[in-house]
Design a protein around this motif. Sequence first.
Motif, PDB file in Angstrom:
ATOM      1  N   ASP A  29       0.866  -1.166   0.000  1.00 39.08           N
ATOM      2  CA  ASP A  29       0.000   0.000   0.000  1.00 39.08           C
ATOM      3  C   ASP A  29       0.911   1.227   0.000  1.00 39.08           C
ATOM      4  O   ASP A  29       2.115   1.121   0.284  1.00 39.08           O
ATOM      5  CB  ASP A  29      -0.893  -0.015   1.245  1.00 39.08           C
ATOM      6  CG  ASP A  29      -1.827   1.171   1.277  1.00 39.08           C
ATOM      7  OD1 ASP A  29      -2.422   1.493   0.239  1.00 39.08           O
ATOM      8  OD2 ASP A  29      -1.947   1.795   2.349  1.00 39.08           O
ATOM      9  N   ASN A  63      -5.390   2.381  -3.034  1.00 39.58           N
ATOM     10  CA  ASN A  63      -6.818   2.572  -3.235  1.00 39.58           C
ATOM     11  C   ASN A  63      -7.155   4.021  -3.544  1.00 39.58           C
ATOM     12  O   ASN A  63      -8.305   4.344  -3.841  1.00 39.58           O
ATOM     13  CB  ASN A  63      -7.596   2.122  -1.985  1.00 39.58           C
ATOM     14  CG  ASN A  63      -8.110   0.699  -2.106  1.00 39.58           C
ATOM     15  OD1 ASN A  63      -7.936   0.049  -3.122  1.00 39.58           O
ATOM     16  ND2 ASN A  63      -8.766   0.222  -1.059  1.00 39.58           N
ATOM     17  N   SER A  91      -6.563   2.300  -7.722  1.00 41.01           N
ATOM     18  CA  SER A  91      -7.941   1.811  -7.847  1.00 41.01           C
ATOM     19  C   SER A  91      -8.616   2.423  -9.064  1.00 41.01           C
ATOM     20  O   SER A  91      -9.538   1.830  -9.633  1.00 41.01           O
ATOM     21  CB  SER A  91      -8.737   2.127  -6.573  1.00 41.01           C
ATOM     22  OG  SER A  91      -8.835   3.516  -6.362  1.00 41.01           O
ATOM     23  N   ASN A 174     -13.044   2.398  -4.335  1.00 40.00           N
ATOM     24  CA  ASN A 174     -12.517   1.780  -3.111  1.00 40.00           C
ATOM     25  C   ASN A 174     -13.386   2.135  -1.911  1.00 40.00           C
ATOM     26  O   ASN A 174     -14.075   3.156  -1.931  1.00 40.00           O
ATOM     27  CB  ASN A 174     -11.078   2.227  -2.859  1.00 40.00           C
ATOM     28  CG  ASN A 174     -10.965   3.718  -2.624  1.00 40.00           C
ATOM     29  OD1 ASN A 174     -11.140   4.514  -3.544  1.00 40.00           O
ATOM     30  ND2 ASN A 174     -10.676   4.112  -1.395  1.00 40.00           N
ATOM     31  N   LYS A 209      -9.074  -2.709  -3.242  1.00 47.20           N
ATOM     32  CA  LYS A 209      -8.918  -3.555  -2.054  1.00 47.20           C
ATOM     33  C   LYS A 209     -10.109  -3.383  -1.122  1.00 47.20           C
ATOM     34  O   LYS A 209     -10.545  -2.252  -0.928  1.00 47.20           O
ATOM     35  CB  LYS A 209      -7.644  -3.171  -1.299  1.00 47.20           C
ATOM     36  CG  LYS A 209      -6.350  -3.394  -2.050  1.00 47.20           C
ATOM     37  CD  LYS A 209      -5.145  -2.835  -1.264  1.00 47.20           C
ATOM     38  CE  LYS A 209      -5.150  -1.333  -1.211  1.00 47.20           C
ATOM     39  NZ  LYS A 209      -3.985  -0.766  -0.513  1.00 47.20           N
ATOM     40  N   PRO A 210     -10.637  -4.459  -0.560  1.00 53.01           N
ATOM     41  CA  PRO A 210     -10.115  -5.834  -0.517  1.00 53.01           C
ATOM     42  C   PRO A 210     -10.761  -6.765  -1.534  1.00 53.01           C
ATOM     43  O   PRO A 210     -10.929  -7.956  -1.264  1.00 53.01           O
ATOM     44  CB  PRO A 210     -10.476  -6.266   0.900  1.00 53.01           C
ATOM     45  CG  PRO A 210     -11.824  -5.617   1.116  1.00 53.01           C
ATOM     46  CD  PRO A 210     -11.749  -4.280   0.395  1.00 53.01           C
ATOM     47  N   TYR A 215      -7.197  -7.504  -7.254  1.00 47.90           N
ATOM     48  CA  TYR A 215      -6.279  -8.608  -6.963  1.00 47.90           C
ATOM     49  C   TYR A 215      -5.801  -9.262  -8.254  1.00 47.90           C
ATOM     50  O   TYR A 215      -4.622  -9.591  -8.405  1.00 47.90           O
ATOM     51  CB  TYR A 215      -6.954  -9.652  -6.072  1.00 47.90           C
ATOM     52  CG  TYR A 215      -6.115 -10.896  -5.884  1.00 47.90           C
ATOM     53  CD1 TYR A 215      -4.988 -10.879  -5.064  1.00 47.90           C
ATOM     54  CD2 TYR A 215      -6.414 -12.082  -6.557  1.00 47.90           C
ATOM     55  CE1 TYR A 215      -4.198 -12.012  -4.907  1.00 47.90           C
ATOM     56  CE2 TYR A 215      -5.632 -13.210  -6.403  1.00 47.90           C
ATOM     57  CZ  TYR A 215      -4.526 -13.167  -5.578  1.00 47.90           C
ATOM     58  OH  TYR A 215      -3.729 -14.283  -5.435  1.00 47.90           O
ATOM     59  N   MET A 230       1.474  -8.947   1.566  1.00 45.10           N
ATOM     60  CA  MET A 230       0.757  -7.671   1.461  1.00 45.10           C
ATOM     61  C   MET A 230       1.133  -6.818   2.648  1.00 45.10           C
ATOM     62  O   MET A 230       0.932  -7.208   3.800  1.00 45.10           O
ATOM     63  CB  MET A 230      -0.760  -7.916   1.444  1.00 45.10           C
ATOM     64  CG  MET A 230      -1.610  -6.638   1.471  1.00 45.10           C
ATOM     65  SD  MET A 230      -1.558  -5.724  -0.069  1.00 45.10           S
ATOM     66  CE  MET A 230      -1.417  -4.021   0.537  1.00 45.10           C
ATOM     67  N   THR A 237      -9.022  -2.946   4.718  1.00 40.66           N
ATOM     68  CA  THR A 237      -8.740  -3.063   3.286  1.00 40.66           C
ATOM     69  C   THR A 237      -7.506  -3.937   3.052  1.00 40.66           C
ATOM     70  O   THR A 237      -7.591  -5.028   2.508  1.00 40.66           O
ATOM     71  CB  THR A 237      -8.564  -1.686   2.624  1.00 40.66           C
ATOM     72  OG1 THR A 237      -7.568  -0.934   3.327  1.00 40.66           O
ATOM     73  CG2 THR A 237      -9.871  -0.922   2.624  1.00 40.66           C
ATOM     74  N   ASP A 238      -6.337  -3.482   3.501  1.00 47.31           N
ATOM     75  CA  ASP A 238      -5.081  -4.179   3.210  1.00 47.31           C
ATOM     76  C   ASP A 238      -5.023  -5.570   3.825  1.00 47.31           C
ATOM     77  O   ASP A 238      -4.713  -6.558   3.137  1.00 47.31           O
ATOM     78  CB  ASP A 238      -3.893  -3.358   3.723  1.00 47.31           C
ATOM     79  CG  ASP A 238      -3.836  -1.966   3.127  1.00 47.31           C
ATOM     80  OD1 ASP A 238      -4.076  -1.843   1.910  1.00 47.31           O
ATOM     81  OD2 ASP A 238      -3.567  -1.005   3.870  1.00 47.31           O
ATOM     82  N   PHE A 241      -7.776  -7.847   2.572  1.00 50.13           N
ATOM     83  CA  PHE A 241      -7.391  -8.204   1.198  1.00 50.13           C
ATOM     84  C   PHE A 241      -6.429  -9.386   1.214  1.00 50.13           C
ATOM     85  O   PHE A 241      -6.608 -10.371   0.484  1.00 50.13           O
ATOM     86  CB  PHE A 241      -6.733  -6.978   0.567  1.00 50.13           C
ATOM     87  CG  PHE A 241      -6.326  -7.116  -0.874  1.00 50.13           C
ATOM     88  CD1 PHE A 241      -7.240  -7.464  -1.858  1.00 50.13           C
ATOM     89  CD2 PHE A 241      -5.019  -6.845  -1.260  1.00 50.13           C
ATOM     90  CE1 PHE A 241      -6.863  -7.553  -3.193  1.00 50.13           C
ATOM     91  CE2 PHE A 241      -4.627  -6.936  -2.581  1.00 50.13           C
ATOM     92  CZ  PHE A 241      -5.558  -7.292  -3.555  1.00 50.13           C
TER      93      PHE A 241
END
Length: 293
Positions: A29, A63, A91, A174, A209-210, A215, A230, A237-238, A241
């Motif tokens: 991220d 995102n 995103s 996002n 994400k997610p 992905y 990740m 989110t992260d 994900f």
Amino acid sequence: MSALSSEPSSELLNLPTFFRHMRIGLIFDMDGVIYRGNEPIEGAKETVEFMKSRGVPFVFLTNNSTKTPKMYREKLLSMGIDVPEDNIVTSGLATRLYMAEHVKPGEIFVIGGEGLREEMEALDWGTVSLEECREGAWRGIRHVVVGLDPGLTYEKLKYGTLAIRNGASFIGTNPDTTYPAEEGLYPGAGAIIAALQASTGKKPLIIGKPNEPVYEIVREKLGEVDEVWMIGDRLDTDILFAKRFGMKAILVLTGVSSLEEVERSDVKPDLILPSVRELLDYLRTILGGRDEC
């Protein structure tokens, strides 16, 4: 979940030989991990240079849709961090790629920043401006695409609402309700999307994400790897994900989520670090003895 530490853990220091020869791919991220606002986080530049020197596959995945990958490359360069444009996924980019493959063309109303507008214009389906909406063009809008919009107005929300209620699809870049900046947490795209959801009663399709659409893009960019890590600053989110798609989930504490939030959450990272600087110690432990990954 490993305990918070700034030193390589005993597990990593005693990794089996076979693990040291695994090919690892990393997804980072950006906001809250690599920088906050326009200030780089200590160790970010060194981590990037280390990965490049060892040939480690990596992608920067944000995102935040306000900039294009090219714009983000320029922002990173201004901080002394050199990342190829092809290694950056936003995103907004993911939304464009998804729409090009899965959505029937039609005029678009964009609630978002410059980066998202450029991505939607690149579809060449036609975008409807606020001025055109005032003249009644909102009736012809087929897609309302929403991201973080620093210039958000009530009028934009009004025409977005009218178009969605008139049958336009509702697509969000996002779900992040906030994002980290120098002064603290600012309202994010998710807050704007929530307002439109409340005024229309419609649930949006979320790309970033997610969720799976983004992905698929980053996984393809990483190529053939044995394990994906990740690295992010948000549980919702992260880390979620990572858990959804079988990645190693690493939380850094330089962004949104705190240790207290981890304790309260059902979504647990595999490892918690103070910052990306400590991640570099882990990478050196795993990869330092090899010429390449």
